[in-house]
Write a protein that holds these residues in place. Structure first.
Motif, short mmCIF file in Angstrom:
data_model
loop_
_atom_site.label_atom_id
_atom_site.label_comp_id
_atom_site.label_asym_id
_atom_site.label_seq_id
_atom_site.Cartn_x
_atom_site.Cartn_y
_atom_site.Cartn_z
N MET A 195 0.87 -1.17 0.00
CA MET A 195 0.00 0.00 0.00
C MET A 195 0.90 1.22 0.00
SD MET A 195 -3.06 0.96 2.69
CE MET A 195 -4.09 2.43 2.45
N GLN A 196 0.75 2.06 -1.00
CA GLN A 196 1.64 3.21 -1.17
C GLN A 196 3.10 2.79 -1.19
OE1 GLN A 196 0.68 6.29 -1.83
NE2 GLN A 196 -1.52 5.93 -1.56
N GLY A 197 3.37 1.63 -1.80
CA GLY A 197 4.74 1.14 -1.93
C GLY A 197 5.31 0.48 -0.69
N GLN A 198 4.52 0.39 0.39
CA GLN A 198 4.99 -0.20 1.64
C GLN A 198 4.41 -1.61 1.81
OE1 GLN A 198 7.07 1.45 3.75
NE2 GLN A 198 7.06 3.29 2.50
N PRO A 199 5.22 -2.57 2.25
CA PRO A 199 4.70 -3.92 2.46
C PRO A 199 3.75 -3.97 3.66
CG PRO A 199 6.98 -3.79 3.19
CD PRO A 199 6.67 -2.48 2.53
N ALA A 202 -0.94 10.49 14.07
CA ALA A 202 -1.70 11.68 14.49
C ALA A 202 -1.54 12.80 13.48
CB ALA A 202 -1.23 12.13 15.88
N ALA A 203 -0.33 12.97 12.96
CA ALA A 203 -0.11 14.01 11.95
C ALA A 203 -0.92 13.70 10.68
CB ALA A 203 1.38 14.11 11.61
N ALA A 204 -0.94 12.43 10.28
CA ALA A 204 -1.72 12.04 9.10
C ALA A 204 -3.21 12.22 9.35
CB ALA A 204 -1.41 10.59 8.74
N ALA A 205 -3.67 11.89 10.56
CA ALA A 205 -5.08 12.05 10.90
C ALA A 205 -5.49 13.51 10.88
CB ALA A 205 -5.37 11.43 12.28
N LEU A 206 -4.66 14.37 11.43
CA LEU A 206 -4.97 15.80 11.44
C LEU A 206 -5.06 16.35 10.02
CD1 LEU A 206 -5.48 18.23 13.27
CD2 LEU A 206 -3.02 18.65 13.28
N HIS A 207 -4.14 15.93 9.18
CA HIS A 207 -4.17 16.33 7.77
C HIS A 207 -5.48 15.92 7.11
CE1 HIS A 207 -2.70 16.86 3.62
NE2 HIS A 207 -3.31 15.72 3.38
N LEU A 265 -4.45 6.18 6.61
CA LEU A 265 -3.37 5.22 6.37
C LEU A 265 -2.65 5.50 5.06
CD1 LEU A 265 -5.02 1.92 7.64
CD2 LEU A 265 -3.27 3.30 8.77
N GLY A 266 -3.40 5.87 4.03
CA GLY A 266 -2.77 6.19 2.76
C GLY A 266 -1.84 7.39 2.88
N GLY A 274 3.66 9.37 3.29
CA GLY A 274 4.46 10.48 3.82
C GLY A 274 3.96 11.84 3.42
N ARG A 275 2.74 11.91 2.84
CA ARG A 275 2.20 13.19 2.37
C ARG A 275 1.44 13.88 3.51
NH1 ARG A 275 0.13 9.86 -1.68
NH2 ARG A 275 -1.96 10.25 -0.87
#
Length: 252
Positions: free
Chosen positions: A39-43, A131-136, A243-244, A249-250
């Motif tokens: 997923m997004q290049g990660q195993p 948390a950073a991804a969730a806030l985004h 998760l994506g 890393g975006r």
């Protein structure tokens, strides 16, 4: 590159994630289908745990022993307990506790016997990045789901919360039950049915883990209203987007 496990309690969430899996393969252990790929290049490996503490513990043990994953992320819904924790908000667990664990008077209430502890902390770095991804994603929730659709569930300006999440083998669905939990554990943000069991297993194995919960209700007498629709149309979308974003890393 170490494999990451993504565990869902309900079919609706897993179904929302599987289309994002690249080069999928499957294996079965203990009656569970484990979906391998990228997923997004990660195993990653995705799996349905089932509902409740035993189901979550069994799934975690299989992931750690049979598949040797290095990190586990548990996703799902929860009932809001804390002040200001509203439907449509996201909670990142920093600690987990079993609210129905009570071996008193042999051990203090909530303490897991023979461990000397009642609270199990999540991995700080993993939780920080999620948390950073969730806030985004919450900042862009209206774009992802649609303002009108969010309004159908009474969601406006969803927030991120971080702290204690509590688990137990019952669906908390009355105001009396949630009031009792708040009185006993005033810092609890949300209540669900799996996270603390996963936490105990990961602590035994010494592996990092994190728990992400979307608040589906206020754990009161209206907790059953549109629950399945909320999981399918809101919580599963949040999970997929968070998760994506995290895996890619975006993050702004």
């Amino acid at each position: 590159m170490s494999r990451i496990a993504i565990v869902s309690a309900m079919h609706e969430e897993l179904r929302a994630l599987l289309p994002a899996l690249e080069k999928p393969q499957r294996a079965e252990f203990a009656g569970r289908q484990f979906h391998f790929g990228q997923m997004q290049g990660q195993p990653v490996v995705m799996v349905l745990s089932g509902i409740g503490k035993v189901a979550a513990a069994t799934t975690a043990a299989l992931l750690l022993q049979e598949i040797d994953v290095q990190r586990i992320i548990f996703t799902g819904a929860a009932g809001g307990l804390g002040t200001g924790v509203r439907v449509g908000d996201v909670v990142i667990a920093r600690e987990l506790l079993q609210h129905d664990m009570d071996a008193s008077p042999l051990f203090p209430r909530f303490e897991v016997p023979l461990t000397g502890r009642s609270r199990f902390g999540t991995d700080r770095d993993l939780s920080d990045s999620l948390a950073a991804a969730a806030l985004h994603c919450l900042n862009h929730a209206a774009e992802r789901i649609g303002e009108t659709h969010l309004a159908d569930f009474g969601i406006d300006s969803p927030l991120l919360h971080e702290g204690l999440v509590i688990s137990g083998d019952r669906f908390v669905a009355t105001a009396a039950e949630s009031d009792t939990l708040r009185a006993a554990l005033p810092d609890a943000l949300a209540v669900e049915m799996e996270g603390a069991a996963l936490a105990q297993v990961c602590a035994d194995f010494g592996r990092p883990f994190a728990v992400i919960r979307t608040v589906s209700d206020r754990a009161d007498d209206s907790a059953h209203v549109d629950f399945n629709r909320f999981i399918a149309e809101v919580a599963s979308v949040y999970t997929r987007e968070i998760l994506g974003t995290w895996l890619s890393g975006r993050v702004d």
